[in-house]
Scaffold this active site. Structure first.
Site, PDB file in Angstrom:
ATOM      1  N   LYS A   1     -11.488  18.157  -2.366  1.00 16.80           N
ATOM      2  CA  LYS A   1     -10.503  18.677  -1.406  1.00 16.80           C
ATOM      3  C   LYS A   1     -11.183  19.393  -0.244  1.00 16.80           C
ATOM      4  O   LYS A   1     -10.800  19.222   0.918  1.00 16.80           O
ATOM      5  CB  LYS A   1      -9.525  19.635  -2.095  1.00 16.80           C
ATOM      6  CG  LYS A   1      -8.572  18.982  -3.061  1.00 16.80           C
ATOM      7  CD  LYS A   1      -7.445  19.899  -3.456  1.00 16.80           C
ATOM      8  CE  LYS A   1      -7.915  21.224  -4.018  1.00 16.80           C
ATOM      9  NZ  LYS A   1      -8.681  21.092  -5.268  1.00 16.80           N
TER      10      LYS A   1
ATOM     11  N   THR B   1     -14.193  18.906   0.878  1.00 17.56           N
ATOM     12  CA  THR B   1     -14.895  17.911   1.680  1.00 17.56           C
ATOM     13  C   THR B   1     -13.921  17.170   2.591  1.00 17.56           C
ATOM     14  O   THR B   1     -14.213  16.907   3.761  1.00 17.56           O
ATOM     15  CB  THR B   1     -15.628  16.916   0.760  1.00 17.56           C
ATOM     16  OG1 THR B   1     -16.390  17.651  -0.207  1.00 17.56           O
ATOM     17  CG2 THR B   1     -16.556  16.021   1.542  1.00 17.56           C
TER      18      THR B   1
ATOM     19  N   ARG C   1     -11.258  28.959   1.330  1.00 13.31           N
ATOM     20  CA  ARG C   1     -11.499  30.150   0.514  1.00 13.31           C
ATOM     21  C   ARG C   1     -12.988  30.464   0.460  1.00 13.31           C
ATOM     22  O   ARG C   1     -13.826  29.571   0.587  1.00 13.31           O
ATOM     23  CB  ARG C   1     -10.996  29.922  -0.914  1.00 13.31           C
ATOM     24  CG  ARG C   1      -9.499  29.850  -1.051  1.00 13.31           C
ATOM     25  CD  ARG C   1      -9.090  29.651  -2.490  1.00 13.31           C
ATOM     26  NE  ARG C   1      -9.561  28.370  -3.017  1.00 13.31           N
ATOM     27  CZ  ARG C   1      -9.545  28.036  -4.296  1.00 13.31           C
ATOM     28  NH1 ARG C   1      -9.126  28.901  -5.199  1.00 13.31           N
ATOM     29  NH2 ARG C   1      -9.961  26.856  -4.691  1.00 13.31           N
TER      30      ARG C   1
ATOM     31  N   LYS D   1     -20.421  25.002 -11.215  1.00 15.22           N
ATOM     32  CA  LYS D   1     -20.042  24.171 -10.070  1.00 15.22           C
ATOM     33  C   LYS D   1     -21.119  24.079  -8.998  1.00 15.22           C
ATOM     34  O   LYS D   1     -21.301  23.056  -8.355  1.00 15.22           O
ATOM     35  CB  LYS D   1     -18.746  24.716  -9.446  1.00 15.22           C
ATOM     36  CG  LYS D   1     -18.185  23.832  -8.343  1.00 15.22           C
ATOM     37  CD  LYS D   1     -16.863  24.390  -7.831  1.00 15.22           C
ATOM     38  CE  LYS D   1     -16.295  23.492  -6.741  1.00 15.22           C
ATOM     39  NZ  LYS D   1     -15.025  24.009  -6.211  1.00 15.22           N
TER      40      LYS D   1
ATOM     41  N   ALA E   1      -7.537  30.775  -8.751  1.00 13.59           N
ATOM     42  CA  ALA E   1      -6.397  29.860  -8.720  1.00 13.59           C
ATOM     43  C   ALA E   1      -5.674  29.769 -10.059  1.00 13.59           C
ATOM     44  O   ALA E   1      -4.555  29.265 -10.114  1.00 13.59           O
ATOM     45  CB  ALA E   1      -6.854  28.476  -8.271  1.00 13.59           C
TER      46      ALA E   1
ATOM     47  N   PHE F   1      -6.837  23.546  -6.911  1.00 18.41           N
ATOM     48  CA  PHE F   1      -6.450  22.644  -7.997  1.00 18.41           C
ATOM     49  C   PHE F   1      -5.529  21.517  -7.519  1.00 18.41           C
ATOM     50  O   PHE F   1      -5.499  21.171  -6.343  1.00 18.41           O
ATOM     51  CB  PHE F   1      -5.829  23.417  -9.163  1.00 18.41           C
ATOM     52  CG  PHE F   1      -6.772  24.383  -9.820  1.00 18.41           C
ATOM     53  CD1 PHE F   1      -8.136  24.156  -9.830  1.00 18.41           C
ATOM     54  CD2 PHE F   1      -6.302  25.541 -10.419  1.00 18.41           C
ATOM     55  CE1 PHE F   1      -9.014  25.041 -10.435  1.00 18.41           C
ATOM     56  CE2 PHE F   1      -7.172  26.432 -11.027  1.00 18.41           C
ATOM     57  CZ  PHE F   1      -8.526  26.188 -11.034  1.00 18.41           C
TER      58      PHE F   1
ATOM     59  N   PHE G   1     -16.069   6.893  -3.016  1.00 17.73           N
ATOM     60  CA  PHE G   1     -17.414   7.015  -3.563  1.00 17.73           C
ATOM     61  C   PHE G   1     -18.131   5.669  -3.412  1.00 17.73           C
ATOM     62  O   PHE G   1     -17.500   4.611  -3.302  1.00 17.73           O
ATOM     63  CB  PHE G   1     -17.368   7.417  -5.032  1.00 17.73           C
ATOM     64  CG  PHE G   1     -16.934   8.835  -5.286  1.00 17.73           C
ATOM     65  CD1 PHE G   1     -17.195   9.446  -6.495  1.00 17.73           C
ATOM     66  CD2 PHE G   1     -16.255   9.574  -4.318  1.00 17.73           C
ATOM     67  CE1 PHE G   1     -16.795  10.757  -6.745  1.00 17.73           C
ATOM     68  CE2 PHE G   1     -15.855  10.868  -4.553  1.00 17.73           C
ATOM     69  CZ  PHE G   1     -16.116  11.471  -5.771  1.00 17.73           C
TER      70      PHE G   1
ATOM     71  N   TRP H   1     -17.932  11.912   3.647  1.00 18.96           N
ATOM     72  CA  TRP H   1     -19.068  12.393   2.855  1.00 18.96           C
ATOM     73  C   TRP H   1     -20.356  11.701   3.293  1.00 18.96           C
ATOM     74  O   TRP H   1     -21.411  12.327   3.362  1.00 18.96           O
ATOM     75  CB  TRP H   1     -18.810  12.131   1.359  1.00 18.96           C
ATOM     76  CG  TRP H   1     -19.919  12.644   0.480  1.00 18.96           C
ATOM     77  CD1 TRP H   1     -20.117  13.930   0.046  1.00 18.96           C
ATOM     78  CD2 TRP H   1     -20.995  11.864  -0.070  1.00 18.96           C
ATOM     79  NE1 TRP H   1     -21.248  13.999  -0.733  1.00 18.96           N
ATOM     80  CE2 TRP H   1     -21.818  12.747  -0.822  1.00 18.96           C
ATOM     81  CE3 TRP H   1     -21.348  10.521   0.007  1.00 18.96           C
ATOM     82  CZ2 TRP H   1     -22.952  12.318  -1.498  1.00 18.96           C
ATOM     83  CZ3 TRP H   1     -22.487  10.086  -0.662  1.00 18.96           C
ATOM     84  CH2 TRP H   1     -23.275  10.985  -1.407  1.00 18.96           C
TER      85      TRP H   1
END
Length: 975
Positions: free
Chosen positions: A426, A428, A450, A461, A680, A711, A799, A828
């Site tokens: 999200k 990205t 955020r 992460k 979240a 999320f 991807f 990306w």
């Protein structure tokens, strides 16, 4: 026109020497025959003049009478007044301010300036310094005015010898209404007069000559005794009129011959006594600039002399009027810059590599713009940012007041389908979308993200700045500390936690009288309540302000909060994953006198202080929210708040800088706000309301603000709409729903996905059946967005293992499910260029009229609001409340908190409460194990199952890879 301007003119007229006031006079050269000539000993502006009749009779039959200077001044002031009136029609409360720094006493010119300014509708402020003030004193005052946003013009009324380079360079060119700075002079010489301020004295000379009917083309102009900017400006203006300009000082040996050649003479400084009037040719026009009040010398002791050409005895009053006009022009320019416009943004070029390097390698390969340059490009003023290093800055909230009348841009929310544990990108997508909008479509856009917690950064992460060629830079600064907001939240949270236990200790160990005397102690012989203590008295219904007048019962009520330790909900926090702090025992030291209890630590971003920061819309609102945070109940079941503990002001002080959004940039040099990061799981999980509001003003009505929800859409988007949009009053235009082929295959029945373990072949090879089966989750998330009346654009984050057939299938099924559009995205691997199609789809969707609506009415009972979310959003058959949850709901309702929105704390890995239930679970009962309240933030949060507020570290945390090169100071291994 009011009587004020004629009064100014009469007052100034009384300074003129004997003779006809306020008229253009004529000068003649002395002749041997006498007659109408002037004696050589009279001086250039001699002591004798011809009578008006003689002056008038000297004009030829075809000559025109010169215009009265007063009428030109009136015209300038009236024009300024009309322009300002038009501007104030759009902003009635605003009045431009002219500041004059004056060294020495000149009360007359203060009055003249004041009266002219008031006539035009300006405010004026005089800064009066001693006549012998030094360079540093003058510069100190200049620097103060430079940073005062209320001031739109700055003039210097100092002696000519005081105009040093240092002083001139201290002036802000945009406030230099006298046109003396190098920037304004340079623009004038270059031919950009419409973009700069021109000396009002020089303009006054041109105005008087042209309106007197003098044709300047081909005339020989002699400027005597002028220096610096005045001399340069006069030369430039005359040359543009086709005149031949000469400059000379009074003591130049060739002065007499130059005067003989001149058609027009401009006096730039007072004439020495020894210069004879006989040097002037008959019919030469003479204008006197030497009395300009900026020189500090306003005097008209030298009368004009009449011949066959006009002479203005002084240009000071007209110059003063033109200076007022420059201030109005400054205000008009300022006002125009506040309106919507396309940013003149210098975007950074990308040179994508294949294969795509690591995120931190990509970040480090790009050199970010200096943040002050970025700020200027997007319309921020110098005094509206606080710079932290080279690449980040805080933005002051005063910007909202300045742009309050500006229309908002379009509001775009990026949400997602139910994700895998790896995340679907999200952030990205958010960055890729704004890079496409601004860097490739030339549309103003802002990303609002955020701030990441250091817990995930060093835990599982890693970095959270986006990824690939769509990320925020510098990546390490984004992920580590930033500007210290989370540290401020940690300090504020833990101060409040310490206050709770300390208060319980002191109440347990002191009598009512001793406790009261310590709470309201005598300081320097004076005993009084503090401001926050007076607020508590008012809350208790005690209308007294003198500490000595309270009864024993009132003293007891005031001093004792009587907190029930078993009801304390406020925990200590730290921004590190530490599973061994999930349950602790505090108070085991001997100094705590046997008072101990079981407590815990939460991750810092789970603090209610963070949720307050994210939902507040002003400093005053934040203080009120902090004040009403409920930390426990007393023995009678009544809520105990931050305000009761007396710590509100201290928390606000700790948070005074954290409330300002942080400005950064994307890889392509487009602006990003990074502000707030509520957990979240138990909060709404969105960036701050303030960042969104400021960004919406900055982009203008044709721009876009793209913000991200935490999320999946079932949690993050639902909370964004029902909580954040209620708090902000902002209306979303579009939802961008992020999906990946990987996640859809998981929902279609693919094997489990675990962080740190390679993906199985189902995810790396084409499998159309798994994709088709998994699109049920995508369809459900689209339907959730439609509950709120917002159009959906699906962004398929592609991807390298995704096939064309899989991509086309997802886009087709998304449109069949009701998406406005579905677009594959390649940001990306190639940056904003890879999301241009998404940007165009978002623009088209945003052009449709929004039919946004909330899911429920907050006045419904708490249970009904929970049930509405469970059934309409998650697809549950019903809810099941534990006895503890029901008890809490009853208590919150009784305490008056039943009308708050609901913030569900549920797993993000499934639409249900069970993480392993993928796709679209049906016919399940949603269990509510507990219900808690964040009263300051403004929501009730039910807990679905067990919810940890302190993550733990995995077997191999990310910190194994994070290191610092001690020679280059570069961070490695963040992601």
């Amino acid at each position: 026109m009011s009587a004020r301007l004629p009064l100014v003119l009469r007052r100034l007229g009384r300074l003129q020497p004997p003779g006809p006031p306020r008229r253009l006079r004529e000068l003649c050269r002395a002749s041997s025959g006498g007659g109408g000539g002037c004696g050589g000993g009279e001086g250039l502006l001699g002591q004798r003049r011809l009578r008006d009749t003689q002056a008038g009779s000297s004009r030829g039959p075809g000559s025109r009478a010169p215009p009265a200077r007063d009428s030109i001044v009136r015209e300038v002031i009236q024009n300024s007044k009309e322009v300002l009136s038009l501007l104030q029609g759009k902003n009635p409360a605003f009045k431009p301010v002219l500041a004059i720094i004056q060294a020495g006493d000149d009360n007359l010119m203060q009055e003249v300036n004041q009266n002219l300014a008031e006539e035009a509708g300006l405010n004026i402020t005089h800064i009066c310094l001693p006549a012998d003030s030094g360079e540093d004193e003058i510069i100190d005052e200049i620097l103060k005015i430079n940073e005062d946003t209320r001031v739109h013009g700055l003039a210097l009324q100092i002696s000519e010898t005081s105009f040093s380079d240092k002083i001139l360079n201290a002036l802000k060119p945009e406030k230099d209404v006298d046109g003396v700075t190098d920037v304004n002079l340079g623009k004038l010489v270059r031919g950009d007069a419409h973009e700069c301020f021109v000396s009002p004295v020089a303009r006054a000379v041109i105005e008087l000559l042209e309106k007197s009917g003098v044709n300047l083309d081909g005339k020989k102009i002699l400027v005597i005794g002028a220096h610096g900017s005045l001399e340069a400006t006069l030369q430039c203006l005359f040359q543009r009129k086709g005149s031949m300009t000469m400059s000379s000082q009074w003591k130049t040996p060739q002065l007499q011959s130059k005067l003989h050649e001149a058609d027009i003479v401009i006096l730039g400084s007072p004439k020495p006594e020894e210069i004879p009037l006989s040097w002037i040719q008959p019919g030469t026009t003479v204008l006197n600039c030497s009395h300009d009040f900026l020189s500090g010398k306003l005097g008209c002791s030298s009368p004009g002399v009449h011949g066959t050409g006009p002479i203005a005895e002084d240009v000071s009053l007209l110059a003063a009027a033109l200076r007022i006009q420059n201030v109005v022009s400054s205000r008009r320019r300022w006002f125009r810059e506040q309106q919507y416009r396309r940013w003149r943004l210098h975007c950074l070029k990308l040179q994508p590599l294949s294969p795509v390097p690591s995120d931190i390698e990509i970040s480090r390969a790009q050199t970010p713009k200096a943040v002050d340059i970025l700020a200027k490009e997007i319309g921020l003023l110098a005094d509206e940012i606080e710079i932290y290093g080279k690449s980040k800055a805080k933005v002051r909230l005063s910007l909202l007041e300045r742009l309050k009348d500006q229309a908002d841009g379009k509001y775009v929310l990026v949400a997602g389908i139910t994700p895998t544990p790896l995340g679907e990108g999200k952030s990205t997508v958010t960055i890729g979308l704004v890079q496409a909008l601004t860097a490739h479509l030339n549309i103003n856009s802002f990303a609002c993200l955020r701030q990441p917690s250091q817990g995930p950064t060093f835990g599982v992460k890693g970095g959270a700045a986006g990824g690939g060629y769509a990320q925020v830079i510098p990546m390490e600064e984004f992920n580590l500390h930033l500007t210290g907001d989370i540290h401020a939240i940690t300090a504020a949270n833990n101060l409040l936690a310490a206050a709770i236990d300390t208060r319980i200790l002191h109440e347990n160990t002191q009598t009512d009288k001793a406790l009261y005397n310590r709470l309201v102690a005598s300081v320097n012989g004076v005993r009084e309540f503090s401001k926050i203590q007076l607020a508590r008295l008012k809350k208790l219904g005690i209308n007294k302000t003198d500490p000595s007048t309270l009864t024993e019962e009132e003293m007891r009520k005031f001093a004792r909060l009587d907190i029930d330790p078993s009801t304390i909900t406020w925990q200590r926090v730290m921004d590190t994953n530490d599973r061994f702090l999930r349950k602790i025992t505090i108070g085991q030291g001997s100094t705590e006198k046997g008072y101990s209890r079981q407590a815990q630590f939460d991750i810092a971003v789970a603090s209610e202080v963070m949720a307050v920061l994210a939902l507040t819309d002003s400093l005053a609102d934040m203080k009120e929210r902090l004040d009403r945070m409920v930390v426990a109940s007393d023995s009678n079941g009544q809520p105990v708040t931050t305000g009761d503990l007396g710590v509100t002001g201290a928390l606000t002080v700790l948070m005074k800088d954290a409330i300002k959004p942080n400005l950064m940039q994307t890889l392509e040099g487009t602006p990003v706000f990074v502000h707030a990061g509520p957990f979240a799981n138990i909060a709404h999980g969105n960036s701050s309301v303030l960042a969104d509001k400021i960004a919406l003003k900055l982009v203008g009505e044709e721009g876009y603000v793209v913000t991200e929800a935490g999320f999946g859409a079932d949690i993050g988007m639902e909370k964004f709409f029902n909580i954040k949009c209620r708090a902000s009053g902002l209306v979303p235009n579009v939802v961008v729903l992020v999906a990946t082929v990987r996640a859809l295959k998981m929902h279609g029945g693919g094997p489990s996905v675990t962080a740190g373990i390679p993906l199985k072949k189902e995810y790396t090879e084409e499998n159309l059946q798994l994709v088709a089966d998994g699109c049920c989750n995508l369809e459900k998330q689209i339907q959730i967005a439609h509950l709120f009346g917002v159009p959906v654009v699906v962004a398929l984050n592609v991807f390298k293992t995704d096939t064309r057939a899989e991509i086309d299938l997802v886009c087709e099924l998304a449109k069949q499910a009701g998406a406005f559009n579905a677009v594959p995205c390649y940001h990306w691997s190639i940056g904003g260029k890879g999301s241009v199609d998404l940007a165009q789809a978002v623009r088209e969707a945003a052009s449709k009229k929004s039919r946004f609506q909330f899911l429920y009415d907050v006045q419904l009972p708490i249970v009904e609001k929970i049930r509405t979310i469970a059934q309409a959003v998650y697809g549950a058959e019903d809810i099941e409340l534990s006895p503890e949850a029901q008890s809490k709901i009853d208590r919150y309702t009784e305490q008056g908190f039943g009308n708050l929105p609901i913030c569900m704390a549920k797993t993000h890995l499934s639409l249900s409460h069970q993480p392993d239930k993928k796709g679209v679970p049906k016919d399940f009962i949603l269990p509510i194990s507990d219900v808690r309240a964040s009263i300051g933030a403004g929501f009730i949060y039910p807990l679905v199952g067990t919810m940890s507020t302190m993550p733990g570290l995995p077997t191999r945390p990310c910190f194994y890879d994070i290191d610092l090169d001690t020679e280059t100071e570069q961070v490695t291994g963040l992601f």
